[in-house]
Enzyme design. Structure first.
Site, PDB file in Angstrom:
ATOM      1  N   CYS A 149      41.436  36.617  41.046  1.00 53.57           N
ATOM      2  CA  CYS A 149      42.867  36.962  41.038  1.00 53.57           C
ATOM      3  C   CYS A 149      43.602  36.311  42.206  1.00 53.57           C
ATOM      4  CB  CYS A 149      43.058  38.475  41.042  1.00 53.57           C
ATOM      5  SG  CYS A 149      42.175  39.374  42.349  1.00 53.57           S
ATOM      6  N   ASN A 150      43.002  36.290  43.388  1.00 52.11           N
ATOM      7  CA  ASN A 150      43.620  35.599  44.526  1.00 52.11           C
ATOM      8  C   ASN A 150      43.723  34.099  44.260  1.00 52.11           C
ATOM      9  OD1 ASN A 150      43.681  38.032  45.908  1.00 52.11           O
ATOM     10  ND2 ASN A 150      41.818  37.621  47.065  1.00 52.11           N
TER      11      ASN A 150
END
Length: 342
Positions: A149-150
């Site tokens: 997600c990052n």
């Protein structure tokens, strides 16, 4: 045509998010759910907010029948998917939400995850799952590796600018604020309310965060040479959402024009007018990304701000977007949900 899907690791946050999205998807049917410690339980016992749905009982993976399954979502712990996917029938398509197949170089995988890859032949067939950049490869893939997600947030901010050569590749600093659900549902002392409430702290500092492996891989591929960004994530007392501020050397007008052109036809990526910045709440529980570019007071400096929901666009929503392509569905099907607000 309805495609039957299985969710392996359905008791985690991403598993629950997959169920929420697929429950109203006209082309997908949840035919099997797995969990380890919660095998034998009904989903309502694990997630009471899903009590309105009629769902299969949670089973162990070895108890599932894959005869009628068209696609598996693997929302399993890191280093688990490798062994599990190797046992699935070859006709079953797979979207893996773990980190197991994200890094193409096996040496890089061992460097960042501390152990050799146990399914190197499978890894060679995996397609990196950032749909906006690998759409055609995903369409024909059997195995898609969901992004971190990052890593996804930073790439949406920077990949088009890197490809176009409109920023200095040796001066990229990514400052990221991350909601706590990104750490998973397992009990951890540092995630207790008494520890995290009214408290922010950086983690994975000094080049140790594993998503740097994805940044290195994808930024370098986009640039055609080695690119190493500086990255600091900060855990904030919010349940979900990511805000990335990427500090770069380059002309803000040119950067904004470059990103706007790159995303002009993307249904899930919205460029804000130059000078405006996005907010996490404006994409909460959706598959949308909002990006803003701001010119800094020093000439030739800009900040690229991007927000997305880590559980949706950063994980489960992106996985469904990939599955739509793999199964011949319209890419946006089941994903055009409005944000939950306030």
């Amino acid at each position: 045509m309805t495609h039957k899907v299985a969710i392996l690791g359905a008791s985690g946050y991403t598993g629950a998010e997959l169920i929420r999205l697929i429950a109203t998807h006209p082309g997908l049917e949840i035919a099997a759910l797995s969990a380890d410690r919660k095998a034998g339980m009904e989903m309502v016992e694990v997630y009471p907010h899903l009590r309105h749905l009629s769902l299969p009982v949670l089973k162990r993976i070895e108890e599932l029948d894959f005869a009628g399954i068209d696609l598996c979502f693997c929302a399993l712990p890191h280093a688990t998917s490798q062994a599990v996917i190797a046992t699935l029938p070859e006709r079953v398509k797979v979207v893996d939400l773990s980190a197991d197949f994200r890094l193409r170089d096996l040496g890089e995988y061992e460097k960042w995850y501390g152990k050799p890859h146990s399914a190197p032949d499978l890894q060679k067939t995996a397609v990196y799952g950032l749909t906006e950049f690998y759409r055609e490869e995903i369409r024909v893939a059997r195995l898609v590796a969901g992004t971190g997600c990052n890593a996804a947030t930073g790439q949406f901010s920077l990949i088009p600018a890197i490809r176009a050569g409109v920023i200095d590749l040796d001066e990229i600093i990514i400052d990221m604020k991350v909601g706590v659900s990104g750490a998973g549902r397992s009990l951890k002392e540092n995630l207790l309310q008494a520890e995290l409430g009214e408290n922010w702290y950086a983690y994975g500092t000094g080049g140790r965060h594993r998503h740097l492996g994805e940044f290195d891989q994808e930024f370098s591929r986009a640039a055609g040479r080695r690119v190493e960004a500086q990255f600091t994530p900060t855990l904030v007392p919010a349940s979900r959402g990511i805000l990335a501020a990427s500090y770069v050397r380059g002309d803000a007008d040119v950067i904004h024009a470059t990103l706007s052109q790159a995303y002009a036809k993307e249904p899930f990526v919205t460029m804000l007018p130059l000078g405006q910045v996005p907010a996490v709440k404006h994409v909460r529980a959706t598959n949308f990304v909002h990006i803003g570019v701001v010119a800094e007071r020093r000439s030739g400096r800009a900040t690229i701000h991007a927000v997305l929901d880590n559980l949706t666009k950063g994980s489960a929503g992106q996985a469904v977007q990939n599955a739509n392509l793999m199964l011949g569905e319209k890419e946006t099907t089941g994903l055009m949900l409005s944000p939950v607000y306030p």
